[in-house]
Design an enzyme around this catalytic site. Structure first.
Site, short mmCIF file in Angstrom:
data_model
loop_
_atom_site.label_atom_id
_atom_site.label_comp_id
_atom_site.label_asym_id
_atom_site.label_seq_id
_atom_site.Cartn_x
_atom_site.Cartn_y
_atom_site.Cartn_z
N ASN A 1 0.81 -1.22 0.00
CA ASN A 1 0.00 0.00 0.00
C ASN A 1 0.84 1.28 0.00
O ASN A 1 0.31 2.37 0.01
CB ASN A 1 -0.96 0.01 1.19
CG ASN A 1 -0.24 0.12 2.53
OD1 ASN A 1 0.98 0.00 2.60
ND2 ASN A 1 -0.98 0.36 3.59
N LYS B 1 3.76 4.04 -1.59
CA LYS B 1 4.06 4.58 -2.92
C LYS B 1 5.43 4.08 -3.38
O LYS B 1 6.24 3.67 -2.56
CB LYS B 1 4.00 6.11 -2.92
CG LYS B 1 5.18 6.80 -2.27
CD LYS B 1 5.01 8.31 -2.29
CE LYS B 1 4.92 8.90 -3.67
NZ LYS B 1 6.14 8.79 -4.49
N LYS C 1 5.89 1.81 -6.24
CA LYS C 1 5.88 0.57 -7.01
C LYS C 1 6.17 0.83 -8.49
O LYS C 1 7.06 0.22 -9.08
CB LYS C 1 4.53 -0.14 -6.83
CG LYS C 1 4.27 -0.55 -5.39
CD LYS C 1 2.89 -1.16 -5.20
CE LYS C 1 1.75 -0.16 -5.30
NZ LYS C 1 1.74 0.81 -4.17
N THR C 2 5.42 1.76 -9.06
CA THR C 2 5.64 2.11 -10.47
C THR C 2 7.00 2.77 -10.64
O THR C 2 7.71 2.51 -11.62
CB THR C 2 4.51 3.03 -10.97
OG1 THR C 2 3.28 2.30 -10.93
CG2 THR C 2 4.77 3.50 -12.39
N ARG D 1 17.42 1.04 -16.12
CA ARG D 1 18.61 0.19 -16.03
C ARG D 1 18.74 -0.69 -17.27
O ARG D 1 19.82 -0.78 -17.87
CB ARG D 1 18.53 -0.67 -14.77
CG ARG D 1 19.67 -1.65 -14.60
CD ARG D 1 19.53 -2.39 -13.29
NE ARG D 1 19.80 -1.50 -12.18
CZ ARG D 1 19.44 -1.74 -10.92
NH1 ARG D 1 18.79 -2.85 -10.62
NH2 ARG D 1 19.73 -0.89 -9.97
N PHE E 1 -7.96 6.06 -15.05
CA PHE E 1 -8.43 5.46 -13.80
C PHE E 1 -9.83 4.90 -13.98
O PHE E 1 -10.76 5.61 -14.36
CB PHE E 1 -8.44 6.50 -12.67
CG PHE E 1 -7.07 6.84 -12.19
CD1 PHE E 1 -6.37 5.97 -11.37
CD2 PHE E 1 -6.47 8.03 -12.55
CE1 PHE E 1 -5.09 6.28 -10.92
CE2 PHE E 1 -5.19 8.36 -12.10
CZ PHE E 1 -4.50 7.47 -11.29
N TRP F 1 -12.00 4.07 -11.81
CA TRP F 1 -13.03 4.61 -10.93
C TRP F 1 -13.58 5.93 -11.45
O TRP F 1 -14.59 6.42 -10.98
CB TRP F 1 -12.51 4.77 -9.50
CG TRP F 1 -11.18 5.46 -9.38
CD1 TRP F 1 -10.95 6.79 -9.30
CD2 TRP F 1 -9.91 4.82 -9.32
NE1 TRP F 1 -9.62 7.03 -9.20
CE2 TRP F 1 -8.94 5.85 -9.21
CE3 TRP F 1 -9.48 3.49 -9.35
CZ2 TRP F 1 -7.57 5.58 -9.12
CZ3 TRP F 1 -8.12 3.23 -9.26
CH2 TRP F 1 -7.20 4.26 -9.15
#
Length: 199
Positions: A39, A41, A43-44, A53, A94, A96
């Site tokens: 949960n 921030k 990850k992306t 890389r 998104f 939603w």
């Protein structure tokens, strides 16, 4: 040499020996499946770091953005001119916001076909399936379809899956799983997402 320096040297020698043993025992060479979930921030951002890389070594990379593709993305803007990078985005942004299951599912399946193409291409060294976890959670994609495509990819190809609540079956088949844990997030204190920092 002081006793403290001696203890430090002994400790570092022991650590070096341990690391050397682990490096020597790692003999297998193949592509990896990495899952960046949790949960918190980042990850992306971590996935884009790995993209950078791979591109730095001249490898071909494919990025599929299932959620944030219509938003500004500093990493994508910086790297998109690289001929070795292909980016495909889900056209709805998104889900939603759209609140339309039928159109979202169709958009997901269209971009998933691009994912399958990249996952079958032995010339592509790294494929990022950014925020695909939501597609599985909302039922737009079937877990067996995703698992099969990842499992049958070329042996040298690595895959990064990002998003919260990664499906347990993807976690089980992953080589590396990193969970980003939120301790505090500026947004929860009323601070807006910052260009160049958050996106």
């Amino acid at each position: 040499m002081s006793d403290r320096d001696k203890r430090h040297r002994q400790s570092m020698q022991k650590l070096k020996s341990h690391v050397d043993e682990r490096v020597a025992s790692a003999q297998e060479q193949r592509g990896l499946l990495l899952v960046f979930t949790g949960n918190g921030k980042g990850k992306t951002t971590a996935a884009w770091g790995t993209v950078t890389r791979a591109l730095g070594y001249g490898y071909r990379v494919g990025v599929i953005q299932f959620i944030k593709g219509l938003w500004e993305c500093g990493e994508r803007e910086r790297l998109i001119a690289d001929d070795n990078l292909e980016v495909q985005v889900m056209a709805t942004g998104f889900t939603w916001e759209t609140q339309n299951r039928e159109s979202d599912t169709q958009a997901c399946l269209e971009v998933w076909r691009e994912s399958e193409r990249l996952l079958a291409d032995p010339a592509v060294y790294l494929v990022v399936l950014d925020e695909i976890t939501y597609m599985l959670k909302f039922g737009y994609l079937d877990i067996e379809t995703v698992k099969r495509a990842i499992a049958n990819r070329p042996a040298e190809q690595s895959v990064i899956v990002t998003g919260r609540n990664a499906h347990r079956e993807l976690v089980a088949m992953a080589d590396t799983v990193t969970e980003m844990q939120e301790t505090r997030h500026a947004f929860n204190s009323g601070l807006q997402a910052r260009r160049g920092i958050d996106y």
